[in-house]
Motif scaffolding. Structure first.
Motif, PDB file in Angstrom:
ATOM      1  N   VAL A   1      11.953  -3.448  73.751  1.00  0.00           N
ATOM      2  CA  VAL A   1      12.293  -2.601  73.027  1.00  0.00           C
ATOM      3  C   VAL A   1      13.670  -1.637  73.793  1.00  0.00           C
ATOM      4  N   MET A   2      14.897  -1.954  73.069  1.00  0.00           N
ATOM      5  CA  MET A   2      15.893  -1.509  73.731  1.00  0.00           C
ATOM      6  C   MET A   2      16.624  -0.274  72.904  1.00  0.00           C
ATOM      7  N   MET A   3      17.081   0.694  73.347  1.00  0.00           N
ATOM      8  CA  MET A   3      17.790   1.621  72.533  1.00  0.00           C
ATOM      9  C   MET A   3      19.207   1.770  72.721  1.00  0.00           C
ATOM     10  N   PHE A   4      20.110   1.773  71.706  1.00  0.00           N
ATOM     11  CA  PHE A   4      21.569   1.688  71.818  1.00  0.00           C
ATOM     12  C   PHE A   4      21.998   2.921  70.677  1.00  0.00           C
ATOM     13  N   GLY A   5      23.261   3.301  70.970  1.00  0.00           N
ATOM     14  CA  GLY A   5      23.668   4.356  70.093  1.00  0.00           C
ATOM     15  C   GLY A   5      25.291   4.571  70.230  1.00  0.00           C
ATOM     16  N   ASN A   6      25.697   5.125  69.368  1.00  0.00           N
ATOM     17  CA  ASN A   6      27.258   5.546  69.372  1.00  0.00           C
ATOM     18  C   ASN A   6      27.606   6.493  70.142  1.00  0.00           C
ATOM     19  N   SER A   7      28.458   6.122  71.078  1.00  0.00           N
ATOM     20  CA  SER A   7      28.958   7.230  72.060  1.00  0.00           C
ATOM     21  C   SER A   7      30.464   6.849  72.293  1.00  0.00           C
ATOM     22  N   TYR A   8      30.879   6.799  73.643  1.00  0.00           N
ATOM     23  CA  TYR A   8      32.144   6.515  73.726  1.00  0.00           C
ATOM     24  C   TYR A   8      32.467   4.996  72.851  1.00  0.00           C
TER      25      TYR A   8
ATOM     26  N   ASN B   1      15.359  14.032  78.361  1.00  0.00           N
ATOM     27  CA  ASN B   1      14.751  14.919  79.476  1.00  0.00           C
ATOM     28  C   ASN B   1      16.185  15.553  80.510  1.00  0.00           C
ATOM     29  N   ARG B   2      17.047  14.486  80.955  1.00  0.00           N
ATOM     30  CA  ARG B   2      18.015  14.803  81.585  1.00  0.00           C
ATOM     31  C   ARG B   2      19.356  15.285  80.900  1.00  0.00           C
ATOM     32  N   GLU B   3      19.236  15.203  79.561  1.00  0.00           N
ATOM     33  CA  GLU B   3      20.618  15.440  78.873  1.00  0.00           C
ATOM     34  C   GLU B   3      21.104  16.759  78.994  1.00  0.00           C
ATOM     35  N   GLY B   4      22.354  16.773  79.240  1.00  0.00           N
ATOM     36  CA  GLY B   4      23.138  17.965  79.668  1.00  0.00           C
ATOM     37  C   GLY B   4      22.842  18.684  81.116  1.00  0.00           C
TER      38      GLY B   4
ATOM     39  N   TRP C   1      25.495  12.691  77.091  1.00  0.00           N
ATOM     40  CA  TRP C   1      25.748  12.956  78.234  1.00  0.00           C
ATOM     41  C   TRP C   1      25.614  11.889  79.317  1.00  0.00           C
ATOM     42  N   GLY C   2      26.541  11.447  79.922  1.00  0.00           N
ATOM     43  CA  GLY C   2      26.752  10.533  81.243  1.00  0.00           C
ATOM     44  C   GLY C   2      27.163   9.186  80.626  1.00  0.00           C
ATOM     45  N   GLY C   3      27.365   9.076  79.483  1.00  0.00           N
ATOM     46  CA  GLY C   3      28.009   7.754  79.013  1.00  0.00           C
ATOM     47  C   GLY C   3      27.079   6.685  79.124  1.00  0.00           C
ATOM     48  N   LEU C   4      25.906   7.065  78.536  1.00  0.00           N
ATOM     49  CA  LEU C   4      24.476   5.837  78.683  1.00  0.00           C
ATOM     50  C   LEU C   4      25.048   4.925  77.528  1.00  0.00           C
ATOM     51  N   LYS C   5      24.989   3.652  77.967  1.00  0.00           N
ATOM     52  CA  LYS C   5      25.299   2.619  77.109  1.00  0.00           C
ATOM     53  C   LYS C   5      24.098   2.023  76.170  1.00  0.00           C
ATOM     54  N   TRP C   6      23.072   1.869  76.921  1.00  0.00           N
ATOM     55  CA  TRP C   6      21.724   1.423  76.450  1.00  0.00           C
ATOM     56  C   TRP C   6      20.441   2.036  77.400  1.00  0.00           C
TER      57      TRP C   6
END
Length: 114
Positions: free
Chosen positions: A15-22, A74-77, A58-63
């Motif tokens: 199971v992978m997580m993705f989201g709208n970021s950059y 937990n590491r956000e911000g 935070w940090g440009g997470l792609k997936w």
């Protein structure tokens, strides 16, 4: 920019997580699919669910694998040398629902990479 969204994609073996970021989640997903194809990693799409909870910006997470997503929250911000966020968002409290439109997009992108 696309609306805040976190997307949970269930494959047969992960199971992978993705989201709208950059970039929108579809571009992040497409990049992930192409990477798997280059590495001869088969992907069998099972379902796609979405949440209106914002993606980790935070940090440009792609997936992210689902089992590491709470760690990312937990590491956000936080910078590398700082302790974890004392009040992180909780993945277990995010509401997800099946999303047929997102499933169609994910299937089409997977098929175009095959």
């Amino acid at each position: 920019m696309a609306a805040n969204k976190t997307v949970r994609v269930t494959f047969a073996d992960c199971v992978m997580m993705f989201g709208n970021s950059y970039k929108p989640w579809e571009m992040q997903y497409d990049e992930y699919v192409w990477m798997c194809m280059r590495n001869d990693t088969p992907l069998q799409l099972v379902k796609v669910e979405t949440s209106h909870s914002k993606w980790v910006s935070w940090g440009g997470l792609k997936w992210c694998p689902e089992d590491r997503f709470q760690y990312q929250l937990n590491r956000e911000g936080c910078q590398d040398n700082e302790p974890d966020n004392p009040k992180p968002r909780q993945y277990s409290k995010m509401n997800f629902s099946q999303d047929e439109r997102a499933l169609r997009k994910a299937r089409a992108l997977l098929q175009s990479a095959s």
